[in-house]
Design a protein around this motif. Structure first.
Motif, short mmCIF file in Angstrom:
data_model
loop_
_atom_site.label_atom_id
_atom_site.label_comp_id
_atom_site.label_asym_id
_atom_site.label_seq_id
_atom_site.Cartn_x
_atom_site.Cartn_y
_atom_site.Cartn_z
N VAL A 57 -7.08 68.90 45.19
CA VAL A 57 -5.93 68.39 45.95
C VAL A 57 -5.00 69.56 46.25
N ARG A 58 -4.29 69.45 47.35
CA ARG A 58 -3.31 70.47 47.74
C ARG A 58 -2.11 69.78 48.36
N ALA A 59 -1.00 70.48 48.34
CA ALA A 59 0.20 70.03 49.05
C ALA A 59 0.82 71.22 49.75
N SER A 60 1.51 70.93 50.85
CA SER A 60 2.24 71.99 51.55
C SER A 60 3.48 71.38 52.17
N VAL A 61 4.46 72.25 52.44
CA VAL A 61 5.70 71.85 53.10
C VAL A 61 6.05 72.86 54.17
N ASN A 62 6.88 72.45 55.12
CA ASN A 62 7.40 73.36 56.13
C ASN A 62 8.62 74.11 55.62
N VAL A 63 9.40 73.43 54.75
CA VAL A 63 10.58 74.01 54.14
C VAL A 63 10.36 74.03 52.63
N ALA A 64 10.46 75.21 52.03
CA ALA A 64 10.20 75.34 50.60
C ALA A 64 11.34 74.74 49.77
N PRO A 65 10.99 74.13 48.61
CA PRO A 65 12.03 73.62 47.72
C PRO A 65 12.73 74.78 47.01
N THR A 66 14.02 74.63 46.73
CA THR A 66 14.74 75.64 45.95
C THR A 66 15.45 74.95 44.79
N GLY A 67 15.64 75.69 43.71
CA GLY A 67 16.33 75.17 42.54
C GLY A 67 15.43 74.45 41.56
N ALA A 68 14.37 73.82 42.03
CA ALA A 68 13.41 73.10 41.18
C ALA A 68 12.11 72.97 41.95
N ILE A 69 11.03 72.77 41.21
CA ILE A 69 9.73 72.59 41.86
C ILE A 69 9.68 71.23 42.57
N LEU A 70 8.76 71.10 43.48
CA LEU A 70 8.47 69.83 44.14
C LEU A 70 7.24 69.24 43.44
N THR A 71 7.31 67.98 43.06
CA THR A 71 6.21 67.34 42.34
C THR A 71 5.75 66.09 43.08
N VAL A 72 4.43 65.97 43.23
CA VAL A 72 3.82 64.87 43.97
C VAL A 72 2.79 64.19 43.07
N ASP A 73 2.71 62.86 43.16
CA ASP A 73 1.67 62.11 42.46
C ASP A 73 0.85 61.35 43.50
N ILE A 74 -0.43 61.21 43.23
CA ILE A 74 -1.35 60.47 44.10
C ILE A 74 -1.94 59.34 43.27
N ASN A 75 -1.94 58.14 43.83
CA ASN A 75 -2.39 56.96 43.08
C ASN A 75 -3.48 56.21 43.83
N GLU A 76 -4.43 55.68 43.08
CA GLU A 76 -5.45 54.77 43.61
C GLU A 76 -5.18 53.41 42.97
N ALA A 77 -4.94 52.39 43.81
CA ALA A 77 -4.66 51.02 43.34
C ALA A 77 -3.56 51.03 42.28
N GLY A 78 -2.54 51.86 42.47
CA GLY A 78 -1.39 51.89 41.57
C GLY A 78 -1.52 52.77 40.35
N ALA A 79 -2.69 53.38 40.11
CA ALA A 79 -2.89 54.24 38.94
C ALA A 79 -3.06 55.68 39.39
N THR A 80 -2.41 56.61 38.70
CA THR A 80 -2.49 58.02 39.08
C THR A 80 -3.93 58.53 39.04
N ILE A 81 -4.24 59.43 39.92
CA ILE A 81 -5.56 60.10 39.91
C ILE A 81 -5.43 61.51 39.36
N LEU A 82 -4.21 61.85 38.87
CA LEU A 82 -3.95 63.19 38.37
C LEU A 82 -3.47 63.14 36.92
#
Length: 143
Positions: A57-82
């Protein structure tokens, strides 16, 4: 082999079907291109077009986050896959090379045909939020 599947002997001991050797990806836009991201669940919802074995899995943004990381979760049928969520480091525009790599587990890597997939934004930059989030699922169609 006996049941008609075509396979390759890659290393002398590892067998892989033709399907598993064909890597593909699904790129999902999770926001518009310039509005600052906000924390929230189900930022995007879609259904898998077929059964899929997730290998990365990968993520990208056009504008970088500053001050803290950006965190993403991906779910299948409501349960995380990560088991370790997808992150983009402070000042970066991609998760590639992040200090903490995402780890597929939990409900992944086998995504079911027609499964409902949702993407959550768990953390945004604290000084400035990222913007223009996209998530990429990498793997192959499961036979």
């Amino acid at each position: 082999d006996a049941d008609g599947d075509i396979s390759f002997d890659k290393t002398g001991t590892t067998q892989a079907t033709v399907e598993s050797l064909r890597t593909e990806h699904m790129l999902i836009a999770c926001s518009d291109e310039s509005t600052s991201l906000t924390v929230g669940v189900r930022k995007v919802t879609f259904r898998m077009p077929y059964a899929f074995t997730l290998t990365a899995v990968r993520a990208s943004v056009n504008v970088a986050p500053t001050g803290a990381i950006l965190t993403v979760d991906i779910n299948e049928a409501g349960a995380t896959i990560l088991t370790t969520k997808l992150t983009i480091d402070i000042g970066d525009k991609t998760s590639v090379g992040a200090a903490t790599a995402a780890v597929i587990g939990g409900a992944g890597p086998a995504l079911a045909d027609d499964a409902e997939i949702t993407i959550d934004v768990d953390q945004i930059g604290s000084t400035a939020a990222g913007a223009g989030l996209k998530v990429t699922l990498i793997g192959y169609k499961t036979v």
